[in-house]
Design a protein around this motif. Structure first.
Motif, short mmCIF file in Angstrom:
data_model
loop_
_atom_site.label_atom_id
_atom_site.label_comp_id
_atom_site.label_asym_id
_atom_site.label_seq_id
_atom_site.Cartn_x
_atom_site.Cartn_y
_atom_site.Cartn_z
N GLU A 368 -90.87 54.44 9.91
CA GLU A 368 -89.82 55.40 10.21
C GLU A 368 -89.13 55.01 11.51
N SER A 370 -87.36 56.17 14.18
CA SER A 370 -87.06 57.46 14.80
C SER A 370 -86.86 57.34 16.31
N GLU A 371 -87.31 56.26 16.92
CA GLU A 371 -87.20 56.07 18.36
C GLU A 371 -86.57 54.70 18.64
N ASP A 374 -88.68 51.56 18.48
CA ASP A 374 -89.12 51.03 17.19
C ASP A 374 -88.48 49.68 16.86
N ASN A 404 -86.15 55.22 3.48
CA ASN A 404 -86.50 55.86 4.76
C ASN A 404 -85.44 55.52 5.81
N LYS A 407 -83.09 57.22 11.79
CA LYS A 407 -82.76 58.58 12.24
C LYS A 407 -81.67 58.60 13.30
N TYR A 408 -81.15 57.45 13.69
CA TYR A 408 -80.09 57.40 14.69
C TYR A 408 -79.18 56.22 14.38
#
Length: 681
Positions: A368, A370-371, A374, A404, A407-408
């Motif tokens: 994932e 998400s940061e 990553d 998946n 997220k940004y």
């Protein structure tokens, strides 16, 4: 006849060099007796390495040899640069026998026929380099007449015959080992710096042996450039067959492969490609490390083929099925020139194919995103203070997130690929790209306007799909296989693309489950590197294993990303970092190669695409680093010669200041720039 004409004639007369290009079939050879460890296709592929201890240090050489044997070496090579070292081989051999070790010893000879003639009476095998056994290299171009060239061959015969006769008398084996970097002025003048020149260099000596009915011979065509190495071995096999010469066993090796991950990947690209073709009867992996670390790498490469034929299923793919459009062709036919590198002709789609370098796609399907942290593992770094992204030379081009999505918003240098079903649900379909399966591709009318990916294997190629692929100029293929014999299975797919006149770019996709890290590097380098050597592949996607912990997956992603870039560099298709052509050391070495290589690497590893040769002695000097831009060569105790290409620039620099002087030469050429650490910006 020119070199180009000669090579063209070879192609016109067929390009067969192996039993099969699509199923595993080991080349049939004669047996060569090396002590009590015979070599050839009737026996397992053998492992060998070379000592690094001074040959005059009897006990040191014996103890290192024992460590090598216990690590898996079946033959041990020891340098004999002069008669005194050749004489001491007898003491080493006797001490080994006293200690219960009967490993065959191989004397490594350069420049000194008298040392070879003595060694051939004492050990089980001698290795000669035809480039310098009877020739002195002056880097001269000579315009030979046919008569003049024959005079040179007669001179070589007179110089070489005594060794042949001694080997016959004592039952000693011989390796005629051509090195790309040490071809004689005579060969270079007639054939150029080419794989054909490498082959002819060995054949001149081999023909003398056959005239004398001496056949206990092994051949090698070693180079630091993997493309040149593979082409030379293939051409050698073809020429042996065409001239009616015996099928001699082959010793495989990439010279000066380097150290660590890079050395292993480069060795696997060269050696593994040939093993896939069924070529090779003994292997030496040349690493700038202690020799006992070489044998396990060679054994890992070799062991992959112990049951390969029983595990592979590629043959069934040759017969067209009711629903397929596969062309029929013999298993050894090739639509490409296997003796000279040409990249498959493709049209450009986004930044794939055409004149673009192969792209690296990082697999984040199980991670994932998400940061910001990553993405560090694949070379993309977020810098909070200036609020911007930067990337290093191993920054992946694409990221595959499957189902998946990130997220940004990703950095500008990184693009995202999603499974088509998820892509269809995205608000932003412009900056993300879909990966289709066959059924979804053929049924789905919604596609990206500029770039779409299609996952296919060989058996998927129906007449209808071929028409669709040809018509879609936004398409990049993601080619994969479940066949144990993956490289030839994918090669067969590329053959089919060529036969069907499909110019669509294609990404190589490979997945390996539950492999140790070292095996993953070797196997992926073999499977993907072999295809790249053949000119196939416009990108690479190494899929992560099935793990659950995110931290572990991130660590794997970093390793897989580095491996992907390493494979592209080793195959000479995308240069993304400094390349070190460093020899593996031997008893001739005049400085600590491992320590020096590490020191030079620390100072220069940011020089993307620059090739630096690091050679322990003049034997492995300007010749063996023929492919390097700069060279660092031991010429005496604490004395270093520095080279620009093959030309010496500074002849006797003290070792304490040699790295600084090397950097000054690089700066003079305008190649130098200061390293920038993204994490320190």
């Amino acid at each position: 006849m020119s070199t180009t004409q000669t090579l063209n004639n070879l192609i016109e007369n067929g390009n067969r060099y192996a039993n099969s290009l699509t199923e595993y079939s080991r080349r049939k050879t004669i047996t060569v007796n090396v002590g009590d460890v015979p070599m050839g296709s009737d026996y397992p592929i053998r492992v060998q390495s070379m000592t690094t201890i001074d040959t005059l240090d009897t006990i040191g050489s014996v103890e290192q040899t024992i460590r090598m044997v216990e690590s898996g070496c079946e033959y041990v090579r020891i340098t004999a640069p002069s008669v005194k070292e050749a004489q001491n081989l007898d003491n080493i051999r006797k001490e080994l026998r006293v200690r219960g070790y009967s490993v065959p010893l191989v004397a490594d000879i350069h420049f000194t026929p008298n040392a070879a003639e003595l060694a051939a009476r004492l050990v089980e095998k001698v290795r000669i380099n035809p480039g310098n056994y009877a020739d002195k290299k002056r880097f001269e171009t000579i315009d030979y007449t046919e008569i003049g060239y024959q005079v040179e061959l007669d001179r070589i015969r007179d110089k070489f015959l005594p060794l042949v006769n001694i080997c016959k008398e004592y039952g000693t084996a011989m390796r005629i080992g051509t090195n790309h970097g040490s071809l004689s002025d005579r060969i270079l003048s007639r054939y150029g710096d080419t794989p054909l020149g490498m082959v002819e260099s060995a054949l001149e000596f081999l023909r003398i042996c056959e005239d004398e009915n001496y056949f206990n011979i092994v051949l090698s065509m070693k180079a630091s450039n993997t493309q040149v190495m593979v082409e030379a071995y293939r051409l050698l096999c073809k020429k042996l067959n065409e001239e009616g010469l015996k099928a001699y066993p082959l010793h495989l090796g990439v010279t000066e492969a380097g150290e660590g991950e890079d050395g292993r990947i480069k060795s696997a690209v060269g050696i593994g490609t040939l093993l896939e073709d069924g070529l090779g009867d003994t292997v030496r992996v040349s690493l700038t490390e202690d020799p006992e670390f070489e044998a396990p790498v060679a054994k890992a490469l070799i062991d992959r083929y112990s049951n390969r034929k029983e595990k592979s299923t590629i043959i069934s793919a040759f017969t067209p099925t009711q629903h397929s459009a596969l062309s029929t062709q013999n298993s050894f036919d090739s639509p490409i020139n296997p003796f000279q590198y040409f990249r498959r002709n493709t049209h450009e789609v986004a930044n794939f194919g055409g004149h673009n370098v192969p792209r690296v796609i990082a697999d984040y399907s199980k991670i994932e995103v998400s940061e910001h942290e990553d993405l560090k593992s694949i070379g993309h770094f977020y810098l909070p203070l200036p609020d911007k992204w930067t990337m290093n030379d191993l920054g992946a081009d694409y990221i595959y997130t499957a189902k998946n999505p990130a997220k940004y918003m990703l950095p500008m240098g990184l693009k995202e690929i999603l499974d088509a079903s998820l892509w269809a649900e995205q608000n932003d379909k412009l900056n993300k790209f879909p990966l289709f399966g066959i059924e979804a591709y053929q049924e789905n009318t919604e596609k990206h306007t500029t770039l779409n990916f299609l996952s296919i294997s060989l058996i998927d190629l129906t007449e209808e799909l071929i028409r669709q692929i040809k018509a879609d100029k936004t398409l990049v293929l993601a080619v994969e296989t479940s066949n144990e014999h993956a490289m030839p299975a994918l090669r067969r797919l590329f053959f089919e693309l060529i036969n069907q006149e499909i110019s669509t770019p294609a990404v190589l996709v490979r997945k390996y489950d539950n492999l140790p890290e070292s095996d993953f590097q070797l196997f992926s380098a073999t499977d993907c590197g072999g295809l790249l050597i053949d000119g196939f592949g416009d990108g690479i996607l190494l899929q992560l294993p099935d793990l659950s912990a995110k931290a572990e997956l991130i660590t794997k992603a970093k390793s897989y990303n580095s491996t992907a870039f390493g494979i592209l560099q080793a195959a000479r298709t995308r240069m993304s970092k400094t390349e070190y052509i460093s020899c593996p050391s031997c008893g001739r070495t005049l400085f600590d190669l491992q320590e020096t290589t590490a020191m030079i690497r620390k100072r220069t590893e940011h020089l993307k695409g620059v090739k630096i040769g690091i050679m322990g002695c003049i034997v492995n000097g300007p010749g063996e680093m023929a492919d390097a831009d700069y060279g660092y060569v031991g010429v005496g105790k604490d004395k270093i010669a520095l080279y620009r290409g093959q030309n010496v620039v500074k002849k006797s620099v003290h070792a304490d200041n040699a790295v600084n002087e090397l950097i000054e030469i690089i700066k003079e050429d305008g190649v130098w720039f200061e390293a920038v650490n993204a994490l320190e910006l």
